[in-house]
Design an enzyme around this catalytic site. Structure first.
Site, PDB file in Angstrom:
ATOM      1  N   LYS A  13       1.004  -1.152   0.029  1.00 11.99           N
ATOM      2  CA  LYS A  13      -0.055   0.116   0.052  1.00 11.99           C
ATOM      3  C   LYS A  13       0.916   1.379  -0.120  1.00 11.99           C
ATOM      4  O   LYS A  13       0.768   2.245  -0.738  1.00 11.99           O
ATOM      5  CB  LYS A  13      -0.825   0.016   1.395  1.00 11.99           C
ATOM      6  CG  LYS A  13      -1.965  -1.151   1.222  1.00 11.99           C
ATOM      7  CD  LYS A  13      -2.654  -0.960   2.683  1.00 11.99           C
ATOM      8  CE  LYS A  13      -2.078  -1.208   3.826  1.00 11.99           C
ATOM      9  NZ  LYS A  13      -1.264  -2.422   4.446  1.00 11.99           N
ATOM     10  N   ARG A  89      -9.407   0.992   9.103  1.00 13.20           N
ATOM     11  CA  ARG A  89      -9.111  -0.396   9.373  1.00 13.20           C
ATOM     12  C   ARG A  89     -10.445  -1.359  10.020  1.00 13.20           C
ATOM     13  O   ARG A  89     -10.143  -2.460  10.239  1.00 13.20           O
ATOM     14  CB  ARG A  89      -8.140  -0.376  10.489  1.00 13.20           C
ATOM     15  CG  ARG A  89      -6.655   0.345  10.174  1.00 13.20           C
ATOM     16  CD  ARG A  89      -6.004  -0.368   9.128  1.00 13.20           C
ATOM     17  NE  ARG A  89      -4.777  -1.037   9.549  1.00 13.20           N
ATOM     18  CZ  ARG A  89      -3.454  -0.494   9.159  1.00 13.20           C
ATOM     19  NH1 ARG A  89      -3.496   0.493   8.806  1.00 13.20           N
ATOM     20  NH2 ARG A  89      -2.548  -1.244   9.799  1.00 13.20           N
ATOM     21  N   ARG A 128      12.337  -5.957   4.979  1.00 15.48           N
ATOM     22  CA  ARG A 128      12.219  -4.606   5.017  1.00 15.48           C
ATOM     23  C   ARG A 128      13.065  -3.718   5.789  1.00 15.48           C
ATOM     24  O   ARG A 128      13.114  -4.331   6.926  1.00 15.48           O
ATOM     25  CB  ARG A 128      10.800  -3.937   4.934  1.00 15.48           C
ATOM     26  CG  ARG A 128      10.417  -2.518   5.164  1.00 15.48           C
ATOM     27  CD  ARG A 128       9.104  -2.200   4.941  1.00 15.48           C
ATOM     28  NE  ARG A 128       8.238  -2.708   6.195  1.00 15.48           N
ATOM     29  CZ  ARG A 128       6.913  -2.408   6.177  1.00 15.48           C
ATOM     30  NH1 ARG A 128       6.381  -1.773   5.245  1.00 15.48           N
ATOM     31  NH2 ARG A 128       6.232  -2.817   7.549  1.00 15.48           N
ATOM     32  N   ARG A 161      11.479  -1.703  11.009  1.00 15.94           N
ATOM     33  CA  ARG A 161      10.297  -1.291  11.951  1.00 15.94           C
ATOM     34  C   ARG A 161       9.998  -2.446  13.059  1.00 15.94           C
ATOM     35  O   ARG A 161      10.349  -3.472  13.067  1.00 15.94           O
ATOM     36  CB  ARG A 161       8.957  -1.341  11.074  1.00 15.94           C
ATOM     37  CG  ARG A 161       8.704   0.004  10.611  1.00 15.94           C
ATOM     38  CD  ARG A 161       7.545   0.226   9.707  1.00 15.94           C
ATOM     39  NE  ARG A 161       6.353  -0.367  10.145  1.00 15.94           N
ATOM     40  CZ  ARG A 161       5.150  -0.420   9.286  1.00 15.94           C
ATOM     41  NH1 ARG A 161       5.468   0.279   8.307  1.00 15.94           N
ATOM     42  NH2 ARG A 161       4.120  -0.721   9.667  1.00 15.94           N
ATOM     43  N   ARG A 172      -0.438  -9.002  13.163  1.00 17.86           N
ATOM     44  CA  ARG A 172      -0.795  -7.806  12.509  1.00 17.86           C
ATOM     45  C   ARG A 172      -1.883  -8.478  11.353  1.00 17.86           C
ATOM     46  O   ARG A 172      -3.048  -8.183  10.859  1.00 17.86           O
ATOM     47  CB  ARG A 172      -0.001  -7.014  11.819  1.00 17.86           C
ATOM     48  CG  ARG A 172       0.666  -6.201  12.601  1.00 17.86           C
ATOM     49  CD  ARG A 172       1.949  -5.631  12.259  1.00 17.86           C
ATOM     50  NE  ARG A 172       1.862  -4.677  10.954  1.00 17.86           N
ATOM     51  CZ  ARG A 172       3.125  -4.777  10.322  1.00 17.86           C
ATOM     52  NH1 ARG A 172       4.347  -5.503  10.454  1.00 17.86           N
ATOM     53  NH2 ARG A 172       3.122  -3.918   9.080  1.00 17.86           N
TER      54      ARG A 172
HETATM   55  P1  AP5 Z   1       4.647  -1.570   1.833  1.00 14.64           P
HETATM   56  O1  AP5 Z   1       4.395  -0.700   0.655  1.00 14.64           O
HETATM   57  O2  AP5 Z   1       5.547  -0.885   3.035  1.00 14.64           O
HETATM   58  O3  AP5 Z   1       3.476  -2.372   2.500  1.00 14.64           O
HETATM   59  P2  AP5 Z   1       2.207  -1.886   3.241  1.00 14.64           P
HETATM   60  O4  AP5 Z   1       1.099  -2.407   2.629  1.00 14.64           O
HETATM   61  O5  AP5 Z   1       2.264  -0.210   3.134  1.00 14.64           O
HETATM   62  O6  AP5 Z   1       2.972  -2.438   4.707  1.00 14.64           O
HETATM   63  P3  AP5 Z   1       2.625  -1.927   6.093  1.00 14.64           P
HETATM   64  O7  AP5 Z   1       3.449  -2.744   6.896  1.00 14.64           O
HETATM   65  O8  AP5 Z   1       3.377  -0.489   6.095  1.00 14.64           O
HETATM   66  O9  AP5 Z   1       1.400  -1.838   6.389  1.00 14.64           O
HETATM   67  P4  AP5 Z   1       0.558  -2.018   7.820  1.00 14.64           P
HETATM   68  O10 AP5 Z   1      -0.855  -1.696   7.177  1.00 14.64           O
HETATM   69  O11 AP5 Z   1       0.756  -3.079   8.365  1.00 14.64           O
HETATM   70  O12 AP5 Z   1       1.273  -0.844   8.307  1.00 14.64           O
HETATM   71  P5  AP5 Z   1       0.709   0.758   8.868  1.00 14.64           P
HETATM   72  O13 AP5 Z   1       2.117   1.606   8.917  1.00 14.64           O
HETATM   73  O14 AP5 Z   1      -0.235   1.353   8.055  1.00 14.64           O
HETATM   74  O15 AP5 Z   1       5.582  -2.936   1.119  1.00 14.64           O
HETATM   75  C1  AP5 Z   1       6.165  -3.784   2.039  1.00 14.64           C
HETATM   76  C2  AP5 Z   1       7.600  -4.110   1.626  1.00 14.64           C
HETATM   77  O16 AP5 Z   1       7.259  -5.000   0.600  1.00 14.64           O
HETATM   78  C3  AP5 Z   1       8.419  -3.176   1.448  1.00 14.64           C
HETATM   79  O17 AP5 Z   1       9.557  -3.329   1.850  1.00 14.64           O
HETATM   80  C4  AP5 Z   1       8.462  -2.929  -0.111  1.00 14.64           C
HETATM   81  O18 AP5 Z   1       9.597  -2.683  -0.711  1.00 14.64           O
HETATM   82  C5  AP5 Z   1       8.025  -4.450  -0.408  1.00 14.64           C
HETATM   83  N1  AP5 Z   1       7.160  -4.367  -1.816  1.00 14.64           N
HETATM   84  C6  AP5 Z   1       5.992  -3.683  -2.131  1.00 14.64           C
HETATM   85  N2  AP5 Z   1       5.546  -4.183  -3.171  1.00 14.64           N
HETATM   86  C7  AP5 Z   1       6.397  -5.139  -3.485  1.00 14.64           C
HETATM   87  C8  AP5 Z   1       6.271  -6.066  -4.681  1.00 14.64           C
HETATM   88  N3  AP5 Z   1       5.339  -5.821  -5.894  1.00 14.64           N
HETATM   89  N4  AP5 Z   1       7.331  -6.958  -4.773  1.00 14.64           N
HETATM   90  C9  AP5 Z   1       8.116  -7.020  -3.987  1.00 14.64           C
HETATM   91  N5  AP5 Z   1       8.271  -6.539  -2.871  1.00 14.64           N
HETATM   92  C10 AP5 Z   1       7.325  -5.345  -2.620  1.00 14.64           C
HETATM   93  O19 AP5 Z   1       0.211   0.437  10.479  1.00 14.64           O
HETATM   94  C11 AP5 Z   1       1.168   0.117  11.406  1.00 14.64           C
HETATM   95  C12 AP5 Z   1       0.562   0.151  12.784  1.00 14.64           C
HETATM   96  O20 AP5 Z   1      -0.390   1.535  12.933  1.00 14.64           O
HETATM   97  C13 AP5 Z   1      -0.807  -0.900  12.641  1.00 14.64           C
HETATM   98  O21 AP5 Z   1      -0.613  -1.920  13.042  1.00 14.64           O
HETATM   99  C14 AP5 Z   1      -1.600  -0.396  13.861  1.00 14.64           C
HETATM  100  O22 AP5 Z   1      -1.007  -0.444  15.322  1.00 14.64           O
HETATM  101  C15 AP5 Z   1      -1.458   1.265  13.574  1.00 14.64           C
HETATM  102  N6  AP5 Z   1      -2.497   1.930  12.781  1.00 14.64           N
HETATM  103  C16 AP5 Z   1      -2.141   2.357  11.650  1.00 14.64           C
HETATM  104  N7  AP5 Z   1      -3.337   2.958  11.060  1.00 14.64           N
HETATM  105  C17 AP5 Z   1      -4.359   2.740  11.929  1.00 14.64           C
HETATM  106  C18 AP5 Z   1      -5.920   2.683  11.855  1.00 14.64           C
HETATM  107  N8  AP5 Z   1      -6.342   3.420  10.808  1.00 14.64           N
HETATM  108  N9  AP5 Z   1      -6.353   2.302  13.117  1.00 14.64           N
HETATM  109  C19 AP5 Z   1      -5.596   1.806  13.940  1.00 14.64           C
HETATM  110  N10 AP5 Z   1      -4.544   1.600  14.134  1.00 14.64           N
HETATM  111  C20 AP5 Z   1      -3.735   2.002  12.873  1.00 14.64           C
END
Ligand code: AP5
Length: 217
Positions: A13, A89, A128, A161, A172
């Site tokens: 994402k 979420r 990552r 991270r 997660r």
């Molecule tokens: P990346 O693009 O970073 O993936 P992502 O989907 O953004 O993954 P995240 O881990 O950031 O998502 P998340 O939803 O768990 O975390 P968030 O920060 O929102 O890609 C991942 C890796 O894969 C990278 O190294 C990339 O290079 C690689 N990659 C990508 N595409 C690829 C491809 N096609 N081929 C190969 N490699 C590839 O949330 C973190 C925490 O914050 C949550 O757990 C929660 O505690 C809190 N939080 C955030 N939002 C909320 C909310 N709305 N409500 C409550 N808690 C929240």
């Protein structure tokens, strides 16, 4: 254009949101980033959020919603739309967002769900890292640093991270299945949900995403 990107952790994402934001010249708003900034700066919100994030749990809805509401009211968001990554979420957040947008006279154009199998997710997240100094992202599969463990730009030791530990990744993923998966039907009922296959090279996923955004998928 107002877009929401949905999908499990590691679905790509954030990576694809950055590309979309550059292509359509609109802000990328990631609630995970907003929360991590709050943790880094040691704000009250950050202090409350950290324990949930470290455990792989969702931060309480009202805490995240307040951060998001403040961001959506900023000037750069009003004109061009945005790509929203990591919110909503769960069903309550989806309803909160719709209510806020209605108050602002706005609505979402598309909700895009990335489909990626769990084994790919675990591999991606375990590989990552990023530079704590300049923020440049790396991945053991797609974008390795020239010197293992060091940033190409400034040589700083790369960091993982806190929530990319295997136990927390599993938690997660479970939270996504139990809470976030359910909002796909919410957007399906509104007629704005589009699925995008999130596996394959970054460029392939990006092309599918543009087709989905522009209505050709
Ligand atoms: P990346 O693009 O970073 O993936 P992502 O989907 O953004 O993954 P995240 O881990 O950031 O998502 P998340 O939803 O768990 O975390 P968030 O920060 O929102 O890609 C991942 C890796 O894969 C990278 O190294 C990339 O290079 C690689 N990659 C990508 N595409 C690829 C491809 N096609 N081929 C190969 N490699 C590839 O949330 C973190 C925490 O914050 C949550 O757990 C929660 O505690 C809190 N939080 C955030 N939002 C909320 C909310 N709305 N409500 C409550 N808690 C929240």
């Amino acid at each position: 254009m107002r877009l929401v990107l949905l999908g499990p952790p590691g679905a790509g994402k954030g990576t694809q949101a950055l590309r979309l934001a550059a292509r359509y010249r609109m802000p990328h708003i990631a609630t995970g980033d907003l929360l991590r900034f709050a943790v880094t700066w040691g704000t009250d919100v950050g202090l409350r959020a950290k324990q949930y994030m470290d455990a792989g749990e969702l931060v309480p809805d009202q805490v995240v919603f307040e951060l998001l509401r403040r961001r959506l009211e900023q000037d750069d968001v009003a004109g061009n739309g945005y790509v929203l990554d990591g919110f909503p979420r769960n069903r309550a957040q989806a309803e909160q967002l719709d209510k806020l947008l209605a108050e602002m006279g706005q609505s979402l154009d598309r909700a895009i769900a990335f489909d990626v199998p769990p084994e790919v997710i675990v591999r991606r997240l375990s590989g990552r890292s990023s530079c704590p100094t300049c923020g440049r992202p790396y991945n053991d599969t797609t974008s390795r640093p020239r010197v293992p463990g060091a940033c190409d730009v400034d040589g700083t030791a790369l960091a993982h991270r806190d929530d990319d530990h295997p136990d927390v990744i599993r938690r997660r993923l479970r939270v996504f299945e139990q809470q976030t998966g359910a909002i796909l039907s919410y957007y399906q009922e509104q007629g704005i949900l589009v699925h995008v296959v999130g596996t394959g090279r970054l460029e392939e996923v990006a092309a599918r995403l543009v087709a989905a955004v522009e209505g050709a998928a």
